[in-house]
Design a protein around this motif. Structure first.
Motif, PDB file in Angstrom:
ATOM      1  N   PRO A  89       0.813  -1.231   0.000  1.00 62.35           N
ATOM      2  CA  PRO A  89       0.000   0.000   0.000  1.00 62.35           C
ATOM      3  C   PRO A  89       0.845   1.280   0.000  1.00 62.35           C
ATOM      4  O   PRO A  89       0.487   2.256  -0.661  1.00 62.35           O
ATOM      5  N   ALA A  90       1.956   1.263   0.693  1.00 59.40           N
ATOM      6  CA  ALA A  90       2.826   2.446   0.721  1.00 59.40           C
ATOM      7  C   ALA A  90       3.411   2.705  -0.670  1.00 59.40           C
ATOM      8  O   ALA A  90       3.409   3.843  -1.154  1.00 59.40           O
ATOM      9  N   ALA A  91       3.906   1.667  -1.317  1.00 52.23           N
ATOM     10  CA  ALA A  91       4.473   1.826  -2.658  1.00 52.23           C
ATOM     11  C   ALA A  91       3.406   2.302  -3.637  1.00 52.23           C
ATOM     12  O   ALA A  91       3.648   3.186  -4.469  1.00 52.23           O
ATOM     13  N   GLN A  92       2.216   1.750  -3.518  1.00 48.55           N
ATOM     14  CA  GLN A  92       1.125   2.146  -4.406  1.00 48.55           C
ATOM     15  C   GLN A  92       0.765   3.621  -4.193  1.00 48.55           C
ATOM     16  O   GLN A  92       0.548   4.358  -5.157  1.00 48.55           O
ATOM     17  N   ALA A  93       0.738   4.082  -2.963  1.00 47.05           N
ATOM     18  CA  ALA A  93       0.432   5.491  -2.677  1.00 47.05           C
ATOM     19  C   ALA A  93       1.487   6.416  -3.283  1.00 47.05           C
ATOM     20  O   ALA A  93       1.153   7.470  -3.832  1.00 47.05           O
ATOM     21  N   VAL A  94       2.753   6.021  -3.200  1.00 52.10           N
ATOM     22  CA  VAL A  94       3.836   6.827  -3.775  1.00 52.10           C
ATOM     23  C   VAL A  94       3.672   6.918  -5.291  1.00 52.10           C
ATOM     24  O   VAL A  94       3.758   8.006  -5.877  1.00 52.10           O
ATOM     25  N   LEU A  95       3.398   5.794  -5.933  1.00 56.97           N
ATOM     26  CA  LEU A  95       3.254   5.760  -7.391  1.00 56.97           C
ATOM     27  C   LEU A  95       2.040   6.563  -7.855  1.00 56.97           C
ATOM     28  O   LEU A  95       2.137   7.367  -8.786  1.00 56.97           O
ATOM     29  N   ILE A  96       0.904   6.360  -7.224  1.00 53.22           N
ATOM     30  CA  ILE A  96      -0.319   7.058  -7.632  1.00 53.22           C
ATOM     31  C   ILE A  96      -0.158   8.565  -7.477  1.00 53.22           C
ATOM     32  O   ILE A  96      -0.511   9.332  -8.376  1.00 53.22           O
ATOM     33  N   THR A  97       0.394   8.996  -6.358  1.00 60.51           N
ATOM     34  CA  THR A  97       0.546  10.434  -6.131  1.00 60.51           C
ATOM     35  C   THR A  97       1.505  11.044  -7.144  1.00 60.51           C
ATOM     36  O   THR A  97       1.260  12.133  -7.652  1.00 60.51           O
ATOM     37  N   ALA A  98       2.588  10.332  -7.454  1.00 63.17           N
ATOM     38  CA  ALA A  98       3.560  10.855  -8.411  1.00 63.17           C
ATOM     39  C   ALA A  98       2.986  10.935  -9.822  1.00 63.17           C
ATOM     40  O   ALA A  98       3.299  11.858 -10.577  1.00 63.17           O
ATOM     41  N   LEU A  99       2.119   9.989 -10.180  1.00 64.09           N
ATOM     42  CA  LEU A  99       1.562   9.972 -11.533  1.00 64.09           C
ATOM     43  C   LEU A  99       0.319  10.838 -11.699  1.00 64.09           C
ATOM     44  O   LEU A  99       0.141  11.489 -12.716  1.00 64.09           O
ATOM     45  N   VAL A 100      -0.543  10.836 -10.713  1.00 70.27           N
ATOM     46  CA  VAL A 100      -1.841  11.490 -10.848  1.00 70.27           C
ATOM     47  C   VAL A 100      -1.913  12.810 -10.102  1.00 70.27           C
ATOM     48  O   VAL A 100      -2.640  13.708 -10.495  1.00 70.27           O
ATOM     49  N   GLY A 101      -1.188  12.920  -9.033  1.00 70.68           N
ATOM     50  CA  GLY A 101      -1.253  14.118  -8.210  1.00 70.68           C
ATOM     51  C   GLY A 101      -2.183  13.910  -7.037  1.00 70.68           C
ATOM     52  O   GLY A 101      -2.806  12.861  -6.898  1.00 70.68           O
ATOM     53  N   PRO A 102      -2.266  14.908  -6.207  1.00 70.17           N
ATOM     54  CA  PRO A 102      -3.098  14.774  -5.015  1.00 70.17           C
ATOM     55  C   PRO A 102      -4.581  14.726  -5.367  1.00 70.17           C
ATOM     56  O   PRO A 102      -5.017  15.334  -6.342  1.00 70.17           O
ATOM     57  N   PRO A 103      -5.367  14.002  -4.566  1.00 68.74           N
ATOM     58  CA  PRO A 103      -6.793  13.876  -4.868  1.00 68.74           C
ATOM     59  C   PRO A 103      -7.563  15.195  -4.751  1.00 68.74           C
ATOM     60  O   PRO A 103      -8.591  15.351  -5.374  1.00 68.74           O
ATOM     61  N   GLU A 104      -7.052  16.145  -3.993  1.00 68.60           N
ATOM     62  CA  GLU A 104      -7.766  17.414  -3.849  1.00 68.60           C
ATOM     63  C   GLU A 104      -7.620  18.304  -5.077  1.00 68.60           C
ATOM     64  O   GLU A 104      -8.202  19.362  -5.163  1.00 68.60           O
TER      65      GLU A 104
END
Length: 136
Positions: A89-104
């Motif tokens: 889950p930590a690795a996935q959070a790092v990847l998603i944030t780097a690719l997509v940006g913050p959810p806000e």
């Protein structure tokens, strides 16, 4: 999470900042053998490899501002010793944030520009109105 693609969360021995900028992505591609989208897909679908998880966290810590030896020490302590699934889950959070940006920050939505009407643009034009009759 912030606009620069970084994310901070509790991991290992405390709160840490992770970030993957272009230099970190290049290193991660070299270590994993795949590009960003494929890496995220592998991690998200459970088809990851050991270095997908380990290197995402290590390189993310370095991108977040940690010294390389310190990042290696944390990864050795909290990835190499614990079950790998604990770190997915930590690795996935790092990847998603780097690719997509913050959810806000909604993707594809921009601040509206100042609206100008066609009439306003025509009024501002120095050219004569093409619909107006020619002077006699």
């Amino acid at each position: 999470m912030s606009r620069d693609g970084s994310v901070s969360f509790a991991w290992g021995d405390g709160e840490h900042r992770f970030r993957l900028a272009i230099g970190e992505w290049r290193e991660l591609q070299e270590k994993t053998g795949v590009g960003p989208a494929e890496l995220l897909q592998r991690v998200s679908t459970g088809r990851w490899r050991v270095d997908d998880i380990r290197e995402t966290l290590r390189v993310g810590l370095i991108g977040g501002g940690m010294k390389p030896l310190e990042a290696l020490g944390l990864v050795t302590r909290y990835v190499d010793v614990f079950p790998l699934m604990d770190n997915v889950p930590a690795a996935q959070a790092v990847l998603i944030t780097a690719l997509v940006g913050p959810p806000e920050e909604p993707v594809g939505k921009r601040e509206p520009a100042e609206a100008t009407t066609e009439a306003t643009e025509m009024d501002a034009s120095p050219s004569p109105n093409s619909m107006a009759p020619e002077p006699s």
